[in-house]
Design an enzyme around this catalytic site. Structure first.
Site, PDB file in Angstrom:
ATOM      1  N   HIS A  99       9.184  -3.379   3.570  1.00 23.36           N
ATOM      2  CA  HIS A  99       8.784  -3.586   2.175  1.00 23.36           C
ATOM      3  C   HIS A  99      10.011  -3.888   1.297  1.00 23.36           C
ATOM      4  O   HIS A  99       9.967  -4.730   0.409  1.00 23.36           O
ATOM      5  CB  HIS A  99       8.124  -2.323   1.618  1.00 23.36           C
ATOM      6  CG  HIS A  99       6.841  -1.920   2.287  1.00 23.36           C
ATOM      7  ND1 HIS A  99       6.705  -0.753   2.994  1.00 23.36           N
ATOM      8  CD2 HIS A  99       5.635  -2.529   2.344  1.00 23.36           C
ATOM      9  CE1 HIS A  99       5.468  -0.643   3.441  1.00 23.36           C
ATOM     10  NE2 HIS A  99       4.795  -1.707   3.079  1.00 23.36           N
ATOM     11  N   MET A 121       0.836  -1.204   0.000  1.00 24.52           N
ATOM     12  CA  MET A 121       0.000   0.000   0.000  1.00 24.52           C
ATOM     13  C   MET A 121       0.875   1.260   0.000  1.00 24.52           C
ATOM     14  O   MET A 121       0.390   2.357   0.253  1.00 24.52           O
ATOM     15  CB  MET A 121      -0.941   0.005   1.203  1.00 24.52           C
ATOM     16  CG  MET A 121      -1.908  -1.180   1.184  1.00 24.52           C
ATOM     17  SD  MET A 121      -3.435  -0.876   2.054  1.00 24.52           S
ATOM     18  CE  MET A 121      -2.850  -0.613   3.721  1.00 24.52           C
ATOM     19  N   GLY A 122       2.172   1.082  -0.277  1.00 31.38           N
ATOM     20  CA  GLY A 122       3.046   2.249  -0.380  1.00 31.38           C
ATOM     21  C   GLY A 122       3.476   2.798   0.962  1.00 31.38           C
ATOM     22  O   GLY A 122       3.355   2.132   1.987  1.00 31.38           O
ATOM     23  N   TYR A 123       3.993   4.033   0.935  1.00 31.71           N
ATOM     24  CA  TYR A 123       4.647   4.645   2.090  1.00 31.71           C
ATOM     25  C   TYR A 123       5.709   3.668   2.578  1.00 31.71           C
ATOM     26  O   TYR A 123       5.722   3.226   3.731  1.00 31.71           O
ATOM     27  CB  TYR A 123       3.656   5.033   3.191  1.00 31.71           C
ATOM     28  CG  TYR A 123       4.139   6.245   3.966  1.00 31.71           C
ATOM     29  CD1 TYR A 123       4.077   7.506   3.394  1.00 31.71           C
ATOM     30  CD2 TYR A 123       4.697   6.126   5.229  1.00 31.71           C
ATOM     31  CE1 TYR A 123       4.556   8.619   4.064  1.00 31.71           C
ATOM     32  CE2 TYR A 123       5.178   7.226   5.907  1.00 31.71           C
ATOM     33  CZ  TYR A 123       5.102   8.461   5.317  1.00 31.71           C
ATOM     34  OH  TYR A 123       5.587   9.570   5.968  1.00 31.71           O
ATOM     35  N   LEU A 124       6.609   3.345   1.643  1.00 29.94           N
ATOM     36  CA  LEU A 124       7.528   2.218   1.815  1.00 29.94           C
ATOM     37  C   LEU A 124       8.496   2.410   2.971  1.00 29.94           C
ATOM     38  O   LEU A 124       8.971   3.516   3.232  1.00 29.94           O
ATOM     39  CB  LEU A 124       8.325   2.014   0.527  1.00 29.94           C
ATOM     40  CG  LEU A 124       7.503   1.730  -0.731  1.00 29.94           C
ATOM     41  CD1 LEU A 124       8.447   1.537  -1.924  1.00 29.94           C
ATOM     42  CD2 LEU A 124       6.608   0.511  -0.551  1.00 29.94           C
ATOM     43  N   HIS A 125       8.769   1.309   3.637  1.00 23.00           N
ATOM     44  CA  HIS A 125       9.803   1.265   4.673  1.00 23.00           C
ATOM     45  C   HIS A 125      10.695   0.059   4.399  1.00 23.00           C
ATOM     46  O   HIS A 125      10.475  -0.690   3.436  1.00 23.00           O
ATOM     47  CB  HIS A 125       9.174   1.214   6.070  1.00 23.00           C
ATOM     48  CG  HIS A 125       8.136   0.135   6.240  1.00 23.00           C
ATOM     49  ND1 HIS A 125       8.444  -1.209   6.160  1.00 23.00           N
ATOM     50  CD2 HIS A 125       6.796   0.209   6.457  1.00 23.00           C
ATOM     51  CE1 HIS A 125       7.341  -1.919   6.355  1.00 23.00           C
ATOM     52  NE2 HIS A 125       6.315  -1.082   6.520  1.00 23.00           N
ATOM     53  N   GLN A 169     -10.418  -2.866   1.618  1.00 25.23           N
ATOM     54  CA  GLN A 169      -9.984  -3.499   2.868  1.00 25.23           C
ATOM     55  C   GLN A 169     -10.070  -2.560   4.064  1.00 25.23           C
ATOM     56  O   GLN A 169      -9.664  -2.932   5.161  1.00 25.23           O
ATOM     57  CB  GLN A 169      -8.580  -4.085   2.717  1.00 25.23           C
ATOM     58  CG  GLN A 169      -7.470  -3.064   2.625  1.00 25.23           C
ATOM     59  CD  GLN A 169      -6.150  -3.730   2.271  1.00 25.23           C
ATOM     60  OE1 GLN A 169      -5.970  -4.267   1.178  1.00 25.23           O
ATOM     61  NE2 GLN A 169      -5.195  -3.717   3.192  1.00 25.23           N
ATOM     62  N   ASP A 183       2.198  -9.508   9.087  1.00 24.72           N
ATOM     63  CA  ASP A 183       0.767  -9.712   8.843  1.00 24.72           C
ATOM     64  C   ASP A 183       0.515 -11.213   8.675  1.00 24.72           C
ATOM     65  O   ASP A 183       0.183 -11.692   7.584  1.00 24.72           O
ATOM     66  CB  ASP A 183       0.357  -8.909   7.612  1.00 24.72           C
ATOM     67  CG  ASP A 183       0.621  -7.424   7.803  1.00 24.72           C
ATOM     68  OD1 ASP A 183      -0.258  -6.739   8.337  1.00 24.72           O
ATOM     69  OD2 ASP A 183       1.721  -6.956   7.447  1.00 24.72           O
TER      70      ASP A 183
HETATM   71  N1  LIG Z   1       7.961  -4.926   9.363  1.00 27.38           N
HETATM   72  C1  LIG Z   1       7.715  -5.680   8.303  1.00 27.38           C
HETATM   73  N2  LIG Z   1       8.502  -6.731   8.016  1.00 27.38           N
HETATM   74  C2  LIG Z   1       8.254  -7.519   6.931  1.00 27.38           C
HETATM   75  N3  LIG Z   1       7.233  -7.318   6.085  1.00 27.38           N
HETATM   76  C3  LIG Z   1       6.416  -6.280   6.327  1.00 27.38           C
HETATM   77  C4  LIG Z   1       6.608  -5.413   7.436  1.00 27.38           C
HETATM   78  N4  LIG Z   1       5.625  -4.477   7.405  1.00 27.38           N
HETATM   79  C5  LIG Z   1       4.849  -4.748   6.341  1.00 27.38           C
HETATM   80  N5  LIG Z   1       5.312  -5.828   5.689  1.00 27.38           N
HETATM   81  C6  LIG Z   1       4.726  -6.458   4.508  1.00 27.38           C
HETATM   82  O1  LIG Z   1       4.667  -5.556   3.436  1.00 27.38           O
HETATM   83  C7  LIG Z   1       3.563  -5.883   2.595  1.00 27.38           C
HETATM   84  C8  LIG Z   1       2.741  -4.651   2.332  1.00 27.38           C
HETATM   85  O2  LIG Z   1       2.140  -4.240   3.541  1.00 27.38           O
HETATM   86  P1  LIG Z   1       1.560  -2.809   3.774  1.00 27.38           P
HETATM   87  O3  LIG Z   1       1.755  -1.974   2.571  1.00 27.38           O
HETATM   88  O4  LIG Z   1       0.219  -2.942   4.379  1.00 27.38           O
HETATM   89  O5  LIG Z   1       2.595  -2.211   4.862  1.00 27.38           O
HETATM   90  P2  LIG Z   1       2.399  -2.038   6.413  1.00 27.38           P
HETATM   91  O6  LIG Z   1       3.663  -1.554   6.971  1.00 27.38           O
HETATM   92  O7  LIG Z   1       1.770  -3.292   6.931  1.00 27.38           O
HETATM   93  O8  LIG Z   1       1.379  -0.862   6.507  1.00 27.38           O
HETATM   94  P3  LIG Z   1       0.172  -0.760   7.523  1.00 27.38           P
HETATM   95  O9  LIG Z   1       0.701  -0.977   8.878  1.00 27.38           O
HETATM   96  O10 LIG Z   1      -0.339   0.584   7.294  1.00 27.38           O
HETATM   97  O11 LIG Z   1      -0.789  -1.829   7.085  1.00 27.38           O
HETATM   98  C9  LIG Z   1       2.782  -6.976   3.338  1.00 27.38           C
HETATM   99  O12 LIG Z   1       3.131  -8.245   2.791  1.00 27.38           O
HETATM  100  C10 LIG Z   1       3.290  -6.841   4.751  1.00 27.38           C
HETATM  101  O13 LIG Z   1       3.188  -8.033   5.496  1.00 27.38           O
HETATM  102 MG   LIG Z   2      -0.278  -3.499   6.318  1.00 26.82          MG
END
Ligand SMILES: Nc1ncnc2c1ncn2[C@@H]1O[C@H](COP(=O)(O)OP(=O)(O)OP(=O)(O)O)[C@@H](O)[C@H]1O
Ligand SMILES: [Mg+2]
Length: 291
Positions: free
Chosen positions: A37, A30-34, A61, A150
């Site tokens: 991701h 969903m972006g706002y990459l860290h 969702q 997740d």
């Molecule tokens: N800390 C993390 N370590 C490994 N994978 C991650 C982590 N955070 C998110 N992901 C994975 O990145 C993918 C995209 O997730 P998403 O874009 O929802 O990010 P998010 O950090 O979970 O954001 P939010 O907390 O807002 O849902 C998913 O497969 C998620 O499980």
């Molecule tokens: Mg998420």
């Protein structure tokens, strides 16, 4: 890195890669990459020849009371992060491109949504599975990578792919954490400094559950109590659930064993945080980033 916004262009790109004999890895976000991701991108790169990342904040969702309108977005930064990590194709569809008409047929997670986050977020996982099914059909990857943070979502995707015969391999990557153990999440940006400090109690609580298991506890209630006790020390956290579940069925497990998934959701102010650990593994093996 090429950037695409339409379903037809995305599918054409993938099919051209396939014709050229390249394996396609895919990382839906969903972006706002860290960094969490970006580690998924690293894994996709190792498993494939080219990597497609999607950035799509999926309205399906989000519940009516949830944070769809204020969900953090920064496409310029995401573009730079993805390109810097070697993403070959960034797929950034609009809501209209993904849902030209409102979806009538959706993917039902069945009993996998009966516990953990399911009851607290009605319709959420239906929305997740529906958009992941669509993305897998548009991108047609050989392998798709998801994060263990997740865990319920990852297990549902595994089962969707197995039960409905999707021709894709699912890879689930360990949870990337800050130095104090907090799992990276786009939503961490919502936390005030005080909430951010309090949030560290979540991985500490999971570590206490893992410790109780290592010390011999096998009754689910003992493990849950060890977790709850640590969470209760921090008034800035409101636990939503602490559950020990079977990693396949995602149903409560008692007694627990080394494969049991111990999962927590808690609110820090208005921000809902989730985290989990496999009891036999603990958090120690999870990658840590500076932060
Ligand atoms: N800390 C993390 N370590 C490994 N994978 C991650 C982590 N955070 C998110 N992901 C994975 O990145 C993918 C995209 O997730 P998403 O874009 O929802 O990010 P998010 O950090 O979970 O954001 P939010 O907390 O807002 O849902 C998913 O497969 C998620 O499980
Ligand atoms: Mg998420």
């Amino acid at each position: 890195m090429i950037e695409l916004t339409s379903v037809s262009e995305m599918r054409a790109w993938s099919r051209a890669q396939r014709r050229a004999g390249r394996r396609i890895g895919c990382v839906p976000t969903m972006g706002y990459l860290h960094e969490g991701h970006l580690r998924l991108v690293d894994r996709a790169r190792r498993a494939a020849d080219v990597v497609a990342m999607s950035v799509f904040v999926n309205p399906l969702q989000f519940g009516p009371q949830e944070d769809l309108a204020r969900y953090p977005r920064d496409l310029a930064r995401d573009r730079a992060g993805a390109a810097g990590r070697g993403v070959d194709c960034l797929f950034v569809p609009s809501v209209d491109a993904m849902y030209p008409v409102p979806a009538r047929v959706t993917v039902d997670p069945g009993t996998l949504a009966d516990h953990l986050c399911g009851p607290h977020r009605p319709g959420h996982f239906r929305g997740v599975l529906t958009v992941v099914a669509k993305l897998l059909h548009v991108i047609e990857p050989d392998v798709a990578v998801f994060g263990r943070k997740d865990a319920q979502q990852a297990q549902m995707i595994r089962r969707m792919v197995a039960d409905l015969d999707f021709a894709v391999e699912i890879d689930v990557a360990p949870t990337v954490r800050e130095r104090d153990g907090l799992a990276l999440s786009s939503r961490n940006v919502y936390l005030s400094p005080a909430e951010r400090r309090a949030a560290a109690a979540i991985p500490q609580a999971l570590a206490a559950g893992h410790e109780a298991f290592r010390a011999g506890a096998r009754r689910a209630a003992e493990i849950v109590q060890a977790v709850a006790a640590v969470l209760a020390r921090t008034t800035a956290l409101a636990p939503e659930y602490v559950e020990a579940v079977d990693p396949d069925a995602l149903a409560p497990m008692d007694p627990v064993d080394g494969g049991t998934l111990l999962a927590v959701a808690a609110r820090a102010g208005a921000t809902r945080l989730i985290d989990n650990v496999i009891l036999g593994e603990g958090l120690a093996g999870d990658p840590v980033v500076d932060g």
